[in-house]
Design a protein around this motif. Sequence first.
Motif, mmCIF file in Angstrom:
data_model
loop_
_atom_site.group_PDB
_atom_site.id
_atom_site.type_symbol
_atom_site.label_atom_id
_atom_site.label_comp_id
_atom_site.label_asym_id
_atom_site.label_seq_id
_atom_site.Cartn_x
_atom_site.Cartn_y
_atom_site.Cartn_z
ATOM 1 N N UNK A 69 36.325 35.896 41.500
ATOM 2 C CA UNK A 69 35.206 35.037 41.838
ATOM 3 C C UNK A 69 35.138 34.918 43.347
ATOM 4 N N UNK A 70 34.085 35.497 43.912
ATOM 5 C CA UNK A 70 33.912 35.371 45.366
ATOM 6 C C UNK A 70 33.643 33.911 45.685
ATOM 7 N N UNK A 71 32.900 33.221 44.792
ATOM 8 C CA UNK A 71 32.535 31.828 45.036
ATOM 9 C C UNK A 71 33.769 30.929 45.060
ATOM 10 N N UNK A 72 34.723 31.237 44.179
ATOM 11 C CA UNK A 72 35.947 30.430 44.115
ATOM 12 C C UNK A 72 37.038 31.008 45.012
ATOM 13 N N UNK A 73 36.750 32.145 45.631
ATOM 14 C CA UNK A 73 37.687 32.839 46.510
ATOM 15 C C UNK A 73 38.966 33.215 45.760
ATOM 16 N N UNK A 74 38.787 33.807 44.606
ATOM 17 C CA UNK A 74 39.924 34.225 43.795
ATOM 18 C C UNK A 74 39.753 35.686 43.409
ATOM 19 N N UNK A 75 40.836 36.431 43.468
ATOM 20 C CA UNK A 75 40.811 37.827 43.050
ATOM 21 C C UNK A 75 42.226 38.109 42.580
ATOM 22 N N UNK A 76 42.416 38.135 41.275
ATOM 23 C CA UNK A 76 43.783 38.286 40.801
ATOM 24 C C UNK A 76 43.826 39.182 39.579
ATOM 25 N N UNK A 77 44.674 40.191 39.658
ATOM 26 C CA UNK A 77 44.755 41.156 38.589
ATOM 27 C C UNK A 77 45.774 40.672 37.542
ATOM 28 N N UNK A 78 45.450 40.885 36.272
ATOM 29 C CA UNK A 78 46.318 40.428 35.184
ATOM 30 C C UNK A 78 46.562 41.615 34.259
ATOM 31 N N UNK A 96 29.910 27.866 40.038
ATOM 32 C CA UNK A 96 30.732 28.907 40.642
ATOM 33 C C UNK A 96 31.062 29.935 39.566
ATOM 34 N N UNK A 97 30.438 31.082 39.657
ATOM 35 C CA UNK A 97 30.611 32.101 38.620
ATOM 36 C C UNK A 97 31.944 32.826 38.792
ATOM 37 N N UNK A 98 32.537 33.216 37.679
ATOM 38 C CA UNK A 98 33.698 34.115 37.736
ATOM 39 C C UNK A 98 33.496 35.228 36.721
ATOM 40 N N UNK A 99 34.144 36.357 36.961
ATOM 41 C CA UNK A 99 34.006 37.497 36.052
ATOM 42 C C UNK A 99 35.356 38.168 35.852
ATOM 43 N N UNK A 100 35.432 38.968 34.814
ATOM 44 C CA UNK A 100 36.541 39.881 34.655
ATOM 45 C C UNK A 100 36.009 41.178 35.264
ATOM 46 N N UNK A 101 36.547 41.562 36.418
ATOM 47 C CA UNK A 101 35.890 42.621 37.160
ATOM 48 C C UNK A 101 35.845 43.948 36.413
ATOM 49 N N UNK A 102 36.816 44.166 35.526
ATOM 50 C CA UNK A 102 36.850 45.450 34.843
ATOM 51 C C UNK A 102 35.891 45.503 33.654
ATOM 52 N N UNK A 103 35.378 44.349 33.265
ATOM 53 C CA UNK A 103 34.399 44.320 32.160
ATOM 54 C C UNK A 103 33.332 43.293 32.491
ATOM 55 N N UNK A 104 32.672 43.533 33.612
ATOM 56 C CA UNK A 104 31.753 42.535 34.152
ATOM 57 C C UNK A 104 30.576 42.193 33.241
ATOM 58 N N UNK A 105 30.219 43.135 32.349
ATOM 59 C CA UNK A 105 29.058 42.862 31.500
ATOM 60 C C UNK A 105 29.383 41.869 30.388
ATOM 61 N N UNK A 106 30.662 41.790 29.972
ATOM 62 C CA UNK A 106 30.989 40.837 28.904
ATOM 63 C C UNK A 106 31.845 39.675 29.403
ATOM 64 N N UNK A 107 32.746 39.941 30.334
ATOM 65 C CA UNK A 107 33.666 38.901 30.787
ATOM 66 C C UNK A 107 33.024 38.072 31.893
ATOM 67 N N UNK A 108 32.333 37.013 31.461
ATOM 68 C CA UNK A 108 31.618 36.167 32.417
ATOM 69 C C UNK A 108 31.911 34.703 32.124
#
Lengths: 114, 271
Positions: A69-78, A96-108
């Motif tokens: 989440x750029x808005x939350x200033x978080x970027x963490x791989x799991x 403040x939107x967050x996503x699962x970057x590897x599956x951005x179309x579903x992980x929202x």
Amino acid sequence: MTVFSRRGFFATLTMALVPVSAALADDPVKFDITIKDHKFTPTEIRLKAGQRAELTVINADATPEEFESKALKVEKVIAGGRRVVVKIGPLKPGSYAFVGEYHEDTAKGVVIVE
Amino acid sequence: MVAAFIIVFRETLEAGLIIGLVLAAAKGLPWRRTLVAGGTLAGLVIAVIAALVLSIATDALEAIPTEVIDATALLVAAAMLAGHAAWMARHAAELTREVTAAGAAVLAGERPAYALSIVVAVAVAREGVETVLFLAGATAAGGGGGSVLMGGIIGAVVAAACGATFYAGLLRLSARTMFAISGWLLALVAAGMAADGVALLQQHFDVTIGTTELWDSSALVSQGSLLGRALHTLIGYVERPTGAQLAVFAATLVTILLLGRGSRASTPAAR
């Protein structure tokens, strides 16, 4: 754009540093977010303005995901089957939107601050 | 395959741009290609090891303070870049002048060349961990693993091509302009990395001083967009900066300016 004029810049800087968003003594509120089938549960987290929160993001999928989440200033791989703790806030009211970057179309999902 | 292409491209673009910039800024320095290649290789090795640790981690290892490690890497890279940018400012004249081979060697001897390898290693390792985990996970999931891998490889190649184009573009400029621009960009990259590093530490250690958001320019340039990502890498663009981020960014730039200026005055030979 006034930020870039010299006087405006220092004024902004002083404003930013002096009042401080009152280092809140409150303990952070805790939430669990689970990723399953590349979707978050819950998809919505509600916070009060100025509150800190600790999100435990549990990746129940076998594949890795990146909680971003750029808005939350978080970027963490799991990695698959793992969990991470992400700290956020204090935040102003807003969403403040967050996503699962590897599956951005579903992980929202979204953090709503009111 | 398209998704893999996009994800890997995005992750590797940052490293590609930084490598291009460092190569340009180090022009004239003997061994610069070796130093950058060494940094890239070291970064890749670190990325693979980190990805392995993250995926085999037991519950105890889940407590690894990745933010602190990430922040430390960022701050070390920022310091190295700041030192190099200040050095470039102090030696702008010699850098621009046609130097003899011997002169170049002397100039190079004075420059902390390994610092650039470290910067490259940090950039490659940070983005590499994510890429390696993504590709490993996607291929292990079975079904279309090969096409994911292919998409990823093409993504990395295109990102590298972007870095190379950026490098070639910088080299087309006159030496004076090229060194001026790359020096400023190095300073901005350093400032952006320092701001990122401090923000990570603040989050991890619950330091809420200066965490008030100053503005939100996400509607103008979204930091998640390709442009936003490139700007974040090259000039430290943040769509919703906090007071602390801006303060660290500004303090880093001022420090570089002072370091670059102070010593120039004390070494009048550098004209």
